[in-house]
Motif scaffolding. Structure first.
Motif, mmCIF file in Angstrom:
data_model
loop_
_atom_site.group_PDB
_atom_site.id
_atom_site.type_symbol
_atom_site.label_atom_id
_atom_site.label_comp_id
_atom_site.label_asym_id
_atom_site.label_seq_id
_atom_site.Cartn_x
_atom_site.Cartn_y
_atom_site.Cartn_z
ATOM 1 N N ALA A 30 56.045 14.949 89.961
ATOM 2 C CA ALA A 30 54.634 15.249 89.682
ATOM 3 C C ALA A 30 54.479 15.918 88.317
ATOM 4 C CB ALA A 30 54.076 16.150 90.778
ATOM 5 N N GLN A 31 55.405 16.807 87.973
ATOM 6 C CA GLN A 31 55.330 17.484 86.680
ATOM 7 C C GLN A 31 55.533 16.524 85.517
ATOM 8 O OE1 GLN A 31 58.320 20.426 87.603
ATOM 9 N NE2 GLN A 31 56.788 22.048 87.843
ATOM 10 N N GLN A 32 56.324 15.478 85.739
ATOM 11 C CA GLN A 32 56.556 14.492 84.684
ATOM 12 C C GLN A 32 55.266 13.804 84.255
ATOM 13 O OE1 GLN A 32 59.656 15.358 83.505
ATOM 14 N NE2 GLN A 32 60.028 13.187 83.239
ATOM 15 N N GLN A 33 54.282 13.781 85.141
ATOM 16 C CA GLN A 33 53.014 13.105 84.831
ATOM 17 C C GLN A 33 52.039 13.990 84.066
ATOM 18 O OE1 GLN A 33 53.054 9.844 85.744
ATOM 19 N NE2 GLN A 33 55.078 10.322 86.565
ATOM 20 N N LEU A 34 52.389 15.260 83.873
ATOM 21 C CA LEU A 34 51.410 16.215 83.349
ATOM 22 C C LEU A 34 51.469 16.424 81.837
ATOM 23 C CD1 LEU A 34 51.492 19.036 86.048
ATOM 24 C CD2 LEU A 34 49.936 17.096 85.852
ATOM 25 N N ALA A 35 52.558 16.010 81.213
ATOM 26 C CA ALA A 35 52.671 16.263 79.773
ATOM 27 C C ALA A 35 51.498 15.617 79.037
ATOM 28 C CB ALA A 35 53.989 15.716 79.253
ATOM 29 N N LEU A 36 50.875 16.374 78.146
ATOM 30 C CA LEU A 36 49.751 15.868 77.366
ATOM 31 C C LEU A 36 50.273 15.362 76.017
ATOM 32 C CD1 LEU A 36 46.994 18.570 78.009
ATOM 33 C CD2 LEU A 36 47.068 16.243 78.894
ATOM 34 N N SER A 37 50.178 14.081 75.789
ATOM 35 C CA SER A 37 50.621 13.530 74.508
ATOM 36 C C SER A 37 49.634 13.940 73.419
ATOM 37 C CB SER A 37 50.718 12.009 74.590
ATOM 38 O OG SER A 37 49.462 11.453 74.934
ATOM 39 N N VAL A 38 50.176 14.352 72.289
ATOM 40 C CA VAL A 38 49.345 14.829 71.181
ATOM 41 C C VAL A 38 49.249 13.719 70.143
ATOM 42 C CG1 VAL A 38 49.071 16.602 69.419
ATOM 43 C CG2 VAL A 38 50.104 17.188 71.615
#
Length: 353
Positions: A323-331
């Protein structure tokens, strides 16, 4: 690629707050062109938010999002915080967001009169939402994502626990006014908490930025000490995976200090370990101080988990890690160019050996 001014403002709001793209776009469309989308609140609101951030800085339960916060919605006169649902992989089946938040936020006094939690905080269920308010002020923080009935049950459980430990639940004894034990906190004057409220409140209003480092594994924060010239030193240590090394933590600091979006901060020290091989040191530390008359210091210890350390985390709670892998916000690349043009005082931090 976002090309219009409105689209780029919405993209920045999404990065800073964690809002969805659709919600950020609606906020931009409803705002006056050129207005600040993350405004600075008044003194009462700022102090309440600072104390809420201090209470949330070290969550006692595991969360997927940083501090368990899915997103924040900062307004000039209030703050809305959306909390995540309870984890499926809970070590203790009785732990929950509601119970942990009740323990962290509700004020209680010990036998010596010291108050834990948020002094003056009183919660109410209003239109199906849990709202935290402070008597005699207009300050409020809305706790979204909590079932009102579950919240009331959590408050009752917490109050019973306090009785077993000979602690006084201030909100229960004085539901509509300040408890005598809380009154010393009512007007904190020039003490560190009030002097640095701009920093702690500002960090809470920009909680989404932690996710720009990479996949968030955990984040904790604590008060380091009171600075000699006044104010506080706050330390946060976001732990993340799949980050972008020095570019990631320097970009985070630049976003935190960007004009019109960030805080009046300037980097004064940095120790970067990104050039070292995995396992030697995974931590990069940056220290930023308030500009002009702003008292307070923020120390960010960005910790990147790689190799065997990351593998152990991955194996310990596979569903949570996924679930955490889906949370990164690409800049987007245009954000880096915008930071360079804006002249952010943290955009080019010195590298210390």
């Amino acid at each position: 690629m976002k090309t219009t001014v409105a689209e780029r403002r919405a993209e920045l709001l999404r990065l800073y707050t964690g809002m969805s793209w659709q919600s950020a776009r609606r906020r931009v469309e409803a705002a006056t062109p050129g207005s600040l989308l993350i405004p600075q609140p008044d003194a009462d609101q700022m102090l309440l938010e600072a104390r809420v951030m201090a209470a949330l800085a070290w969550r006692r339960i595991a969360t997927v999002h940083p501090w368990g916060i899915k997103y924040v919605d900062p307004r000039s006169d209030r703050l809305l915080i959306r909390f995540e649902a309870d984890l499926a992989e809970r070590r203790d089946p009785e732990e929950s967001q509601a119970l942990d938040l009740a323990e962290a936020l509700l004020p209680r006094a010990d036998e010596y009169g010291d108050v834990k939690g948020v002094p003056g905080a009183r919660t109410h269920v209003e239109d199906g939402q849990v709202v935290l308010r402070v008597p005699d002020t207009s300050a409020s923080v809305t706790l979204l994502g909590l079932d009102p009935d579950e919240w009331l049950r959590a408050v009752d459980v917490q109050d019973r626990r306090l009785g077993a430990y000979d602690m006084t639940p201030c909100h229960r004894d004085q539901p509509a006014q300040w408890h005598p034990a809380e009154r010393p906190y009512r007007r904190p004057g020039r003490r560190g908490t009030a002097a640095s409220a701009w920093l702690t409140s500002g960090l809470l209003r920009r909680a989404g930025l932690i996710r720009t480092l990479g996949a968030p594994l955990a984040v904790t924060g604590w008060l380091g000490h009171h600075e000699r010239g006044g104010g506080e030193r706050w330390i946060i240590d976001p732990t993340f995976a799949d980050g972008s090394g020095a570019a990631g933590h320097r970009r985070l600091m630049a976003l935190l200090a960007a004009p019109d979006w960030g805080l009046p901060l300037a980097t004064v020290d940095e120790h970067c370990s990104c050039h070292l091989p995995p396992g030697y040191s995974d931590q990069c530390t940056t220290v930023a101080a308030g500009l002009a008359d702003r008292r307070g210091v923020l120390e960010v210890r960005a910790i990147q988990r790689r190799g065997d350390r990351l593998k152990r985390i991955q194996e310990y709670r596979p569903a949570t890690f996924a679930a955490q892998q889906q949370l990164a916000l690409s800049v987007p690349g245009w954000v880096a160019r915008w930071l360079e043009r804006s002249g952010s005082p943290a955009a080019k931090a010195p590298v210390l050996a």
